[in-house]
Design an enzyme around this catalytic site. Structure first.
Site, mmCIF file in Angstrom:
data_model
loop_
_atom_site.group_PDB
_atom_site.id
_atom_site.type_symbol
_atom_site.label_atom_id
_atom_site.label_comp_id
_atom_site.label_asym_id
_atom_site.label_seq_id
_atom_site.Cartn_x
_atom_site.Cartn_y
_atom_site.Cartn_z
ATOM 1 N N ALA A 20 0.835 -1.587 -0.070
ATOM 2 C CA ALA A 20 -0.037 -0.001 0.024
ATOM 3 C C ALA A 20 1.132 1.254 -0.194
ATOM 4 C CB ALA A 20 -1.064 -0.064 1.218
ATOM 5 N N VAL A 101 -4.603 -3.304 -5.725
ATOM 6 C CA VAL A 101 -5.161 -3.744 -6.370
ATOM 7 C C VAL A 101 -5.467 -2.866 -7.195
ATOM 8 C CG1 VAL A 101 -6.357 -5.686 -5.118
ATOM 9 C CG2 VAL A 101 -7.094 -3.674 -4.769
ATOM 10 N N ASP A 102 -4.888 -1.686 -7.116
ATOM 11 C CA ASP A 102 -5.413 -0.525 -7.913
ATOM 12 C C ASP A 102 -4.548 -0.497 -9.140
ATOM 13 O OD1 ASP A 102 -2.775 0.568 -7.716
ATOM 14 O OD2 ASP A 102 -3.016 1.407 -5.394
ATOM 15 N N HIS A 119 -3.497 -10.054 -4.872
ATOM 16 C CA HIS A 119 -4.799 -9.700 -4.270
ATOM 17 C C HIS A 119 -5.844 -9.362 -4.908
ATOM 18 C CE1 HIS A 119 -3.012 -8.847 -0.133
ATOM 19 N NE2 HIS A 119 -3.455 -9.926 -0.174
ATOM 20 N N CYS A 127 -17.869 -13.145 -11.345
ATOM 21 C CA CYS A 127 -18.917 -13.512 -11.266
ATOM 22 C C CYS A 127 -18.763 -15.142 -10.190
ATOM 23 C CB CYS A 127 -20.269 -14.217 -12.506
ATOM 24 S SG CYS A 127 -21.145 -15.323 -11.604
ATOM 25 N N CYS A 130 -20.772 -18.293 -12.130
ATOM 26 C CA CYS A 130 -19.476 -18.743 -13.246
ATOM 27 C C CYS A 130 -18.170 -18.610 -13.752
ATOM 28 C CB CYS A 130 -21.106 -18.207 -14.457
ATOM 29 S SG CYS A 130 -20.379 -16.502 -15.045
ATOM 30 N N ASN A 218 10.319 0.473 3.735
ATOM 31 C CA ASN A 218 9.089 0.991 4.161
ATOM 32 C C ASN A 218 9.723 2.061 5.413
ATOM 33 O OD1 ASN A 218 7.010 0.210 4.769
ATOM 34 N ND2 ASN A 218 7.136 -0.713 6.342
HETATM 35 ZN ZN ZN Z 1 -22.313 -15.851 -13.709
#
Ligand code: ZN
Length: 253
Positions: A20, A101-102, A119, A127, A130, A218
């Site tokens: 992050a 995740v950006d 991540h 979904c 599916c 860090n």
């Molecule tokens: Zn689906």
């Protein structure tokens, strides 16, 4: 396991594990780290916890609003993201393993095949039934148009952001590739990560045990500082460009 350092004719690999801290200069706060916003706010944490998300339409409704209002959509890559691209363009093989995740490494211009997203990504949806996937922007347009909890267009199943929620495990293939990179690299730079969340943090240990130079950038101490060749506490936006420029010069010289 192939050792990239032994492959003839190839320059040694630089691996970068980003957390992050590399994106805070872009206006994206730490949400999921041990001290992150979600961990400190139980109600917010529910919005990103798989079990609650699947069980409760009201949690999903609030989760979609949170996604809609995410600072990610306004965020631009910063000097640290750009420095990684410059290192790559200087001819040094680079692989980025990110806890973020950006999508900002890719937005900065890094080939998406060189970025492993431990991540997942907030820029896609998937979904839960599916596994169909799509653009987050399209799903958010449906939210704007009045769908509080837009279902999958293929099967009607519950749709979520293509990120690893609390309560979900990491993609084993992605993690396996990350471990291979940690074993094969010559230099492993951990940047903006507290190295407290497993299994991501253990990649730093794997790299060091496999003979890589471990560099940690860090603000706060990490459990891996003792294994590191150097630990840099300077602000990432200044420290990382300087460090990576030095690595590029080493390669050239
Ligand atoms: Zn689906």
């Amino acid at each position: 396991m192939t050792d990239a350092r032994e492959r003839a004719g190839r320059p040694p690999l630089v691996a970068l594990l980003s957390g992050a801290g590399i994106s805070t200069d872009s206006g994206i706060p730490d949400y999921r780290g041990p001290q992150g916003m979600w961990r400190r706010d139980p109600e917010a944490e529910k919005l990103v916890t798989y079990e609650y998300y699947m069980a409760d339409p009201e949690i999903r409704r609030r989760s979609w609003l949170m996604r809609r209002d995410s600072p990610t959509w306004r965020a631009e890559p910063n000097a640290a993201h750009r420095a990684v691209v410059e290192l790559e363009r200087s001819g040094v093989p680079v692989r980025v393993i990110t806890q973020n995740v950006d999508g900002l490494h890719q937005r900065a211009g890094l080939d998406e095949r060189k970025v492993l997203e431990l991540h997942g990504t907030s820029r896609r949806v998937e979904c839960t039934d599916c596994r169909a996937s799509g653009d987050m922007a399209e799903a958010l347009a449906r939210v704007e148009a009045g769908e509080a909890d837009p279902p999958c267009r293929e099967c009607g199943g519950v749709l979520k952001s293509a990120t690893v929620m609390f309560g979900q495990s990491l993609d084993r293939r992605v993690l396996g590739t990350a471990m291979e990179i940690a074993q094969a690299c010559e230099v492993f730079v951990a940047v903006g990560t507290s190295l407290q969340v497993q299994p991501a943090a253990s990649l730093a240990g794997i790299a060091a045990e496999s003979g890589a130079r471990l560099v940690i950038v860090n603000a706060e101490p990490t459990p891996y500082d003792e294994l590191a060749e150097s630990v840099i506490r300077e602000p990432i936006g200044r420290a990382l460009p300087a460090l990576l420029a030095e690595l590029a010069r080493d390669r050239a010289g």
